[in-house]
Design a protein around this motif. Structure first.
Motif, PDB file in Angstrom:
ATOM      1  N   LYS A  16       2.166   5.529  -4.855  1.00 52.39           N
ATOM      2  CA  LYS A  16       2.071   4.095  -4.586  1.00 52.39           C
ATOM      3  C   LYS A  16       2.393   3.805  -3.115  1.00 52.39           C
ATOM      4  O   LYS A  16       3.264   4.442  -2.532  1.00 52.39           O
ATOM      5  CB  LYS A  16       3.039   3.326  -5.486  1.00 52.39           C
ATOM      6  CG  LYS A  16       2.828   1.831  -5.464  1.00 52.39           C
ATOM      7  CD  LYS A  16       3.669   1.176  -6.531  1.00 52.39           C
ATOM      8  CE  LYS A  16       3.295  -0.268  -6.700  1.00 52.39           C
ATOM      9  NZ  LYS A  16       3.945  -1.171  -5.831  1.00 52.39           N
ATOM     10  N   ASP A  17       1.669   2.866  -2.517  1.00 54.55           N
ATOM     11  CA  ASP A  17       1.813   2.423  -1.127  1.00 54.55           C
ATOM     12  C   ASP A  17       1.407   3.472  -0.098  1.00 54.55           C
ATOM     13  O   ASP A  17       1.699   3.312   1.086  1.00 54.55           O
ATOM     14  CB  ASP A  17       3.244   1.945  -0.833  1.00 54.55           C
ATOM     15  CG  ASP A  17       3.607   0.717  -1.640  1.00 54.55           C
ATOM     16  OD1 ASP A  17       2.693  -0.084  -1.927  1.00 54.55           O
ATOM     17  OD2 ASP A  17       4.788   0.562  -2.003  1.00 54.55           O
ATOM     18  N   LYS A  32     -10.678  -4.982  -3.412  1.00 51.52           N
ATOM     19  CA  LYS A  32      -9.916  -4.149  -4.352  1.00 51.52           C
ATOM     20  C   LYS A  32     -10.885  -3.199  -5.050  1.00 51.52           C
ATOM     21  O   LYS A  32     -11.993  -3.589  -5.422  1.00 51.52           O
ATOM     22  CB  LYS A  32      -9.227  -5.013  -5.399  1.00 51.52           C
ATOM     23  CG  LYS A  32      -8.428  -6.162  -4.831  1.00 51.52           C
ATOM     24  CD  LYS A  32      -7.128  -5.693  -4.276  1.00 51.52           C
ATOM     25  CE  LYS A  32      -6.292  -6.919  -3.912  1.00 51.52           C
ATOM     26  NZ  LYS A  32      -5.499  -6.734  -2.753  1.00 51.52           N
ATOM     27  N   ALA A  56      -6.636   0.375  -5.636  1.00 50.12           N
ATOM     28  CA  ALA A  56      -6.500   0.549  -4.192  1.00 50.12           C
ATOM     29  C   ALA A  56      -7.113  -0.646  -3.477  1.00 50.12           C
ATOM     30  O   ALA A  56      -7.920  -1.379  -4.049  1.00 50.12           O
ATOM     31  CB  ALA A  56      -7.159   1.838  -3.740  1.00 50.12           C
ATOM     32  N   GLU A  57      -6.714  -0.818  -2.230  1.00 48.69           N
ATOM     33  CA  GLU A  57      -7.253  -1.896  -1.401  1.00 48.69           C
ATOM     34  C   GLU A  57      -7.846  -1.281  -0.140  1.00 48.69           C
ATOM     35  O   GLU A  57      -7.246  -0.401   0.469  1.00 48.69           O
ATOM     36  CB  GLU A  57      -6.133  -2.857  -1.015  1.00 48.69           C
ATOM     37  CG  GLU A  57      -6.581  -3.970  -0.100  1.00 48.69           C
ATOM     38  CD  GLU A  57      -5.432  -4.851   0.354  1.00 48.69           C
ATOM     39  OE1 GLU A  57      -5.691  -5.733   1.166  1.00 48.69           O
ATOM     40  OE2 GLU A  57      -4.297  -4.641  -0.107  1.00 48.69           O
ATOM     41  N   LYS A  92      -5.406   1.821   0.791  1.00 43.99           N
ATOM     42  CA  LYS A  92      -3.972   1.828   0.463  1.00 43.99           C
ATOM     43  C   LYS A  92      -3.853   1.761  -1.057  1.00 43.99           C
ATOM     44  O   LYS A  92      -4.436   0.899  -1.709  1.00 43.99           O
ATOM     45  CB  LYS A  92      -3.276   0.630   1.083  1.00 43.99           C
ATOM     46  CG  LYS A  92      -1.796   0.576   0.769  1.00 43.99           C
ATOM     47  CD  LYS A  92      -1.127  -0.604   1.434  1.00 43.99           C
ATOM     48  CE  LYS A  92       0.367  -0.569   1.154  1.00 43.99           C
ATOM     49  NZ  LYS A  92       1.043  -1.696   1.785  1.00 43.99           N
ATOM     50  N   THR A  94      -2.362   0.659  -4.223  1.00 44.13           N
ATOM     51  CA  THR A  94      -1.517  -0.488  -4.552  1.00 44.13           C
ATOM     52  C   THR A  94      -0.820  -0.340  -5.895  1.00 44.13           C
ATOM     53  O   THR A  94       0.281  -0.859  -6.071  1.00 44.13           O
ATOM     54  CB  THR A  94      -2.341  -1.785  -4.547  1.00 44.13           C
ATOM     55  OG1 THR A  94      -3.423  -1.635  -5.447  1.00 44.13           O
ATOM     56  CG2 THR A  94      -2.849  -2.089  -3.155  1.00 44.13           C
ATOM     57  N   ASP A  95      -1.441   0.369  -6.840  1.00 44.70           N
ATOM     58  CA  ASP A  95      -0.834   0.444  -8.174  1.00 44.70           C
ATOM     59  C   ASP A  95      -1.345   1.679  -8.905  1.00 44.70           C
ATOM     60  O   ASP A  95      -2.517   2.034  -8.798  1.00 44.70           O
ATOM     61  CB  ASP A  95      -1.167  -0.800  -8.975  1.00 44.70           C
ATOM     62  CG  ASP A  95      -0.278  -0.958 -10.203  1.00 44.70           C
ATOM     63  OD1 ASP A  95       0.782  -0.312 -10.234  1.00 44.70           O
ATOM     64  OD2 ASP A  95      -0.660  -1.707 -11.115  1.00 44.70           O
TER      65      ASP A  95
END
Length: 98
Positions: A16-17, A32, A56-57, A92, A94-95
């Motif tokens: 994550k991140d 997204k 992800a973004e 990135k 995200t979750d």
């Protein structure tokens, strides 16, 4: 929590991140996306883990460093110089849901 994802014909271990560069994906910065999950915390899919998703973004569309391709045949006056810059997407994570 970590996951192994597949995108662009390659596999990446992500958390994550985390921000990674992958082969070009369609979309603009801020979009997204969901990617395929091959493994999640020791669970290995066949070929994908059922019910697992990685969101992800897209951060930016960019290009990689230039790679020089040089071809030469000795004693034949044959020389070719080319360059290539791969199109990449910075994403990135995200979750991670399992």
């Amino acid at each position: 929590m970590f996951a192994v994802i597949r995108t662009g014909g390659k596999q990446y271990t992500v958390a994550k991140d985390q921000v990674i560069l992958v082969e070009k994906l369609e979309g603009k910065a801020g979009d997204k996306i969901d990617v395929e999950v091959l493994a999640l915390d020791g669970k290995i899919g066949a070929p994908l883990v059922a019910g697992a998703t990685v969101a992800a973004e897209i951060l930016e569309q960019t290009r990689g460093d230039k790679v020089i391709i040089f071809k030469k045949r000795r004693r034949h006056n044959y020389r070719r110089k080319n360059g290539h810059r791969q199109h990449l997407t910075a994403i990135k994570i995200t979750d991670i849901k399992g």
